[in-house]
Design a protein around this motif. Sequence first.
Motif, PDB file in Angstrom:
ATOM      1  N   ASP A  61       0.831  -1.270   0.210  1.00  0.00           N
ATOM      2  CA  ASP A  61       0.015  -0.090   0.338  1.00  0.00           C
ATOM      3  C   ASP A  61       0.838   1.219   0.128  1.00  0.00           C
ATOM      4  OD1 ASP A  61      -2.204  -1.519   0.092  1.00  0.00           O
ATOM      5  OD2 ASP A  61      -2.622  -1.191   2.084  1.00  0.00           O
ATOM      6  N   ASN A  62       1.958   0.996   0.654  1.00  0.00           N
ATOM      7  CA  ASN A  62       2.818   2.475   0.891  1.00  0.00           C
ATOM      8  C   ASN A  62       3.935   2.370  -0.153  1.00  0.00           C
ATOM      9  OD1 ASN A  62       2.260   4.130   3.208  1.00  0.00           O
ATOM     10  ND2 ASN A  62       1.879   1.990   3.864  1.00  0.00           N
ATOM     11  N   GLY A  63       3.810   1.594  -1.410  1.00  0.00           N
ATOM     12  CA  GLY A  63       5.144   1.439  -2.411  1.00  0.00           C
ATOM     13  C   GLY A  63       6.364   1.008  -1.838  1.00  0.00           C
ATOM     14  N   ILE A  64       6.542   0.255  -0.837  1.00  0.00           N
ATOM     15  CA  ILE A  64       7.851  -0.170  -0.216  1.00  0.00           C
ATOM     16  C   ILE A  64       8.126  -1.669  -0.868  1.00  0.00           C
ATOM     17  CG2 ILE A  64       9.123  -0.630   1.780  1.00  0.00           C
ATOM     18  CD1 ILE A  64       7.485   1.369   3.129  1.00  0.00           C
ATOM     19  N   ARG A  65       9.559  -1.770  -1.148  1.00  0.00           N
ATOM     20  CA  ARG A  65       9.796  -3.129  -1.525  1.00  0.00           C
ATOM     21  C   ARG A  65       9.670  -4.252  -0.566  1.00  0.00           C
ATOM     22  NH1 ARG A  65      14.285  -6.327  -3.342  1.00  0.00           N
ATOM     23  NH2 ARG A  65      14.170  -6.734  -5.588  1.00  0.00           N
ATOM     24  N   LEU A  66       9.193  -5.375  -0.558  1.00  0.00           N
ATOM     25  CA  LEU A  66       9.031  -6.436   0.291  1.00  0.00           C
ATOM     26  C   LEU A  66      10.006  -7.388  -0.144  1.00  0.00           C
ATOM     27  CD1 LEU A  66       7.580  -7.547   2.960  1.00  0.00           C
ATOM     28  CD2 LEU A  66       5.687  -8.551   1.006  1.00  0.00           C
ATOM     29  N   ARG A  67      10.735  -7.783   0.957  1.00  0.00           N
ATOM     30  CA  ARG A  67      11.629  -8.881   0.773  1.00  0.00           C
ATOM     31  C   ARG A  67      11.411 -10.086   1.800  1.00  0.00           C
ATOM     32  NH1 ARG A  67      17.225  -9.335   2.514  1.00  0.00           N
ATOM     33  NH2 ARG A  67      17.567  -7.223   2.613  1.00  0.00           N
ATOM     34  N   GLY A  68      11.422 -11.113   1.570  1.00  0.00           N
ATOM     35  CA  GLY A  68      11.113 -12.312   2.645  1.00  0.00           C
ATOM     36  C   GLY A  68      12.422 -13.212   2.697  1.00  0.00           C
ATOM     37  N   SER A  69      12.762 -13.769   4.019  1.00  0.00           N
ATOM     38  CA  SER A  69      13.982 -14.338   4.361  1.00  0.00           C
ATOM     39  C   SER A  69      13.686 -15.526   4.827  1.00  0.00           C
ATOM     40  CB  SER A  69      14.796 -13.283   5.155  1.00  0.00           C
ATOM     41  OG  SER A  69      16.253 -13.798   5.333  1.00  0.00           O
ATOM     42  N   ILE A  70      14.261 -16.632   4.538  1.00  0.00           N
ATOM     43  CA  ILE A  70      13.907 -17.896   4.945  1.00  0.00           C
ATOM     44  C   ILE A  70      15.266 -18.708   5.555  1.00  0.00           C
ATOM     45  CG2 ILE A  70      12.936 -20.258   4.468  1.00  0.00           C
ATOM     46  CD1 ILE A  70      11.710 -19.055   1.865  1.00  0.00           C
ATOM     47  N   SER A  71      15.151 -18.776   6.944  1.00  0.00           N
ATOM     48  CA  SER A  71      16.346 -19.188   7.722  1.00  0.00           C
ATOM     49  C   SER A  71      16.271 -20.818   7.769  1.00  0.00           C
ATOM     50  CB  SER A  71      16.428 -18.925   9.206  1.00  0.00           C
ATOM     51  OG  SER A  71      15.211 -19.242   9.941  1.00  0.00           O
ATOM     52  N   CYS A  72      17.425 -21.239   8.008  1.00  0.00           N
ATOM     53  CA  CYS A  72      17.579 -22.939   8.111  1.00  0.00           C
ATOM     54  C   CYS A  72      17.132 -23.549   6.822  1.00  0.00           C
ATOM     55  CB  CYS A  72      16.887 -23.231   9.254  1.00  0.00           C
ATOM     56  SG  CYS A  72      17.607 -22.796  11.025  1.00  0.00           S
ATOM     57  N   SER A  73      17.550 -23.029   5.542  1.00  0.00           N
ATOM     58  CA  SER A  73      17.071 -23.665   4.684  1.00  0.00           C
ATOM     59  C   SER A  73      17.802 -25.056   4.045  1.00  0.00           C
ATOM     60  CB  SER A  73      16.829 -22.526   3.161  1.00  0.00           C
ATOM     61  OG  SER A  73      16.007 -21.507   3.598  1.00  0.00           O
ATOM     62  N   PHE A  74      18.745 -24.977   4.743  1.00  0.00           N
ATOM     63  CA  PHE A  74      19.833 -26.215   4.422  1.00  0.00           C
ATOM     64  C   PHE A  74      20.214 -27.152   5.743  1.00  0.00           C
ATOM     65  CE2 PHE A  74      20.679 -22.628   1.521  1.00  0.00           C
ATOM     66  CZ  PHE A  74      20.278 -23.373   0.276  1.00  0.00           C
ATOM     67  N   GLY A  75      19.729 -26.550   6.490  1.00  0.00           N
ATOM     68  CA  GLY A  75      19.962 -27.360   7.980  1.00  0.00           C
ATOM     69  C   GLY A  75      19.733 -26.660   9.097  1.00  0.00           C
ATOM     70  N   CYS A  76      19.188 -27.091  10.188  1.00  0.00           N
ATOM     71  CA  CYS A  76      18.658 -26.584  11.334  1.00  0.00           C
ATOM     72  C   CYS A  76      19.494 -27.248  12.614  1.00  0.00           C
ATOM     73  CB  CYS A  76      17.249 -26.899  11.436  1.00  0.00           C
ATOM     74  SG  CYS A  76      16.516 -26.545  13.235  1.00  0.00           S
TER      75      CYS A  76
END
Length: 302
Positions: A133-148
């Motif tokens: 709504d505010n025209g701000i770029r949105l980035r998602g981050s996914i942790s532990c994608s290769f091991g936990c």
Amino acid sequence: MTLPKHVKLVEVGPRDGLQNEKETVPAEVKIELVERLAAAGLPNIEAASFVSPKWVPQMATSGEVMENLRRRPGVLYSALTPNMKGFEAALAARADEVVIFGSASEAFSQRNINCSIAESVERFRDVARAAKDNGIRLRGSISCSFGCPYEGEIAPDAVADVVRRMRDLGCDEIDIADTIGVGTPGKIATVYEAIAKEYPLGQLSGHFHDTYGQALVNIYAALQVGVSIFHASVAGLGGCPYAKGATGNVATEDVVYMLDGLGIHTGVHLDQVVDAGQFISRQLGRKAASRAGNAIANRRAG
């Protein structure tokens, strides 16, 4: 095999790198670090984190940092936003991009943000909508994608599931993070091949920690499958407070040195990044954790 001709580097040192420092880093030092990195040509810099100072005291000056930065045209200044309160602070601070975060591991999600993966993504729905709504770029981050640290191996399908959820929130870019640095080149290729079926490869990034010394070879493996966005932290700063033994992100100086050697364009000036790494290391009172950075600094001094 054709490698990408251009790579976008996302500098995470001022946020992910400094957030675990026990001694408070003054706002003016953080500002100078960000400005040095922007001057070096880094196009996207994580400069702030609008989380509760109770949980991450080092980031309590994020508003001051963002307010007093001399911003360079064309540079994206990003902020981590865990909830709507954080988003409102990021909006007030004129962040160009907000970052939401989840995990590919249920156990890590519970330990890190005290909820399930599905609940964590649901919590970000309002933030995602507000960003759009505010025209701000949105980035998602996914942790532990290769091991936990709690579950061990993470299945590529589990990563793909979270990628789908982040995609459906409207993320413009999604980070695939090796939070504890256990990934190896074969696993890197397998995961990206799985998630590229759910989301454009050109909008997926690699965020690799160097705990087992695999970060550079993992970047090379990701380049081979077509990934062209990578995160790095100047002087190799950082770790993860919720992952015992996890050392820093891969050093920006090392990544730029390798990419320059491969003839891949980044727009980043290695000598200036080395200067920034030596600057922050002096401020922290220790040697930089960048092999290329220290080698170049030693050669100059020699």
